[in-house]
Enzyme design. Sequence first.
Site, short mmCIF file in Angstrom:
data_model
loop_
_atom_site.label_atom_id
_atom_site.label_comp_id
_atom_site.label_asym_id
_atom_site.label_seq_id
_atom_site.Cartn_x
_atom_site.Cartn_y
_atom_site.Cartn_z
NE ARG A 1 -4.54 -0.36 2.35
CZ ARG A 1 -5.28 -1.31 2.39
NH1 ARG A 1 -4.80 -2.68 2.24
NH2 ARG A 1 -6.51 -1.28 2.30
NE ARG B 1 -16.40 -3.85 1.75
CZ ARG B 1 -15.20 -3.60 1.60
NH1 ARG B 1 -14.45 -4.40 0.49
NH2 ARG B 1 -14.61 -2.80 2.25
NE ARG C 1 -13.76 -4.03 5.73
CZ ARG C 1 -12.89 -3.95 4.78
NH1 ARG C 1 -12.69 -5.13 4.05
NH2 ARG C 1 -11.88 -3.31 4.97
P1 AMP Z 1 -8.50 -3.94 3.62
O1 AMP Z 1 -9.29 -5.22 3.98
O2 AMP Z 1 -7.45 -4.37 2.56
O3 AMP Z 1 -9.34 -2.93 3.07
O4 AMP Z 1 -7.69 -3.44 4.77
C1 AMP Z 1 -8.32 -3.25 5.92
C2 AMP Z 1 -7.45 -2.23 6.73
O5 AMP Z 1 -6.30 -2.76 7.15
C3 AMP Z 1 -7.05 -0.92 6.23
O6 AMP Z 1 -7.94 0.38 6.21
C4 AMP Z 1 -5.71 -0.53 7.00
O7 AMP Z 1 -6.07 0.09 8.14
C5 AMP Z 1 -5.07 -2.08 7.38
N1 AMP Z 1 -4.31 -2.52 6.32
C6 AMP Z 1 -4.54 -3.71 5.43
N2 AMP Z 1 -3.46 -3.76 4.79
C7 AMP Z 1 -2.47 -2.86 4.83
C8 AMP Z 1 -1.37 -2.28 4.52
N3 AMP Z 1 -0.50 -3.32 3.65
N4 AMP Z 1 -0.57 -1.29 5.06
C9 AMP Z 1 -1.19 -0.50 5.88
N5 AMP Z 1 -2.38 -0.71 6.42
C10 AMP Z 1 -3.15 -2.02 6.04
#
Ligand code: AMP
Length: 224
Positions: free
Chosen positions: A93, A130, A162
């Site tokens: 990210r 979602r 979520r």
């Molecule tokens: P996601 O399910 O990929 O939308 O991730 C949900 C949340 O997890 C994000 O909004 C971040 O708070 C955290 N997160 C997931 N992946 C990362 C990453 N690669 N770097 C930093 N925070 C992350």
Amino acid sequence: MVPGVRLVVLGKQGAGKGTQCVRLSHHYVVPHISTGDMLRAAVKTGSALGLKVRETMDRGELLGDDIIIEMVSDRLSEPDARARGFILDGCPRTTRQAESVAALLAPGALDLTVDIEVPTAQALRRLASRRVCTDCGANYSVSAPPKVNWMCDVCGGEVIQRQDDTEEAIGRRLELYERQTAPLIEWYESRRQLAKVSGVGSPDAVLRRIIRAVEERRGRGKSR
Ligand code: AMP
């Protein structure tokens, strides 16, 4: 037997990344490595670390690079990922994470990075409707709910909205995506490792486009 794959999947929140990653992991028979799912699992343990992670996630902020890199590095070194590959979802990210993921892999090992593109208005609509399973992370929507009473079709877990799919957290996540994650598209493009795929249309149609992009890349050889 279908060969494995080493694939990074990018796309803004609501692009359909999670849905496509699950399907891709079944198609190529490789683990779906989602940093978001791993962090949500840490939150569920109720540990002190989990609590801290939860606060950051609920605000829609990013966790620090170090914790993510350590988590991904551990997971990529497990036998299943080493043997057949992986679908990496939600990481990198930031540019620092991209550099670390590249350093973890042997040169030329990554088959492709796919960016799933959807207009922001459509992504926002998808996020608002979602719903996800609290146990296995399977994705649903208000218009395509589980068959029985918001119980997951896959594992029977509870299907809910979520915590970070609130209007405020969604706004923050999309802003961070534009600022920190969108530059990765150029980062991978300059290394000739990127394919852009439209995320508009049915999940089957989008999956076919991604598989075609991977196969085209393999057909051309990775050296180009
Ligand atoms: P996601 O399910 O990929 O939308 O991730 C949900 C949340 O997890 C994000 O909004 C971040 O708070 C955290 N997160 C997931 N992946 C990362 C990453 N690669 N770097 C930093 N925070 C992350």
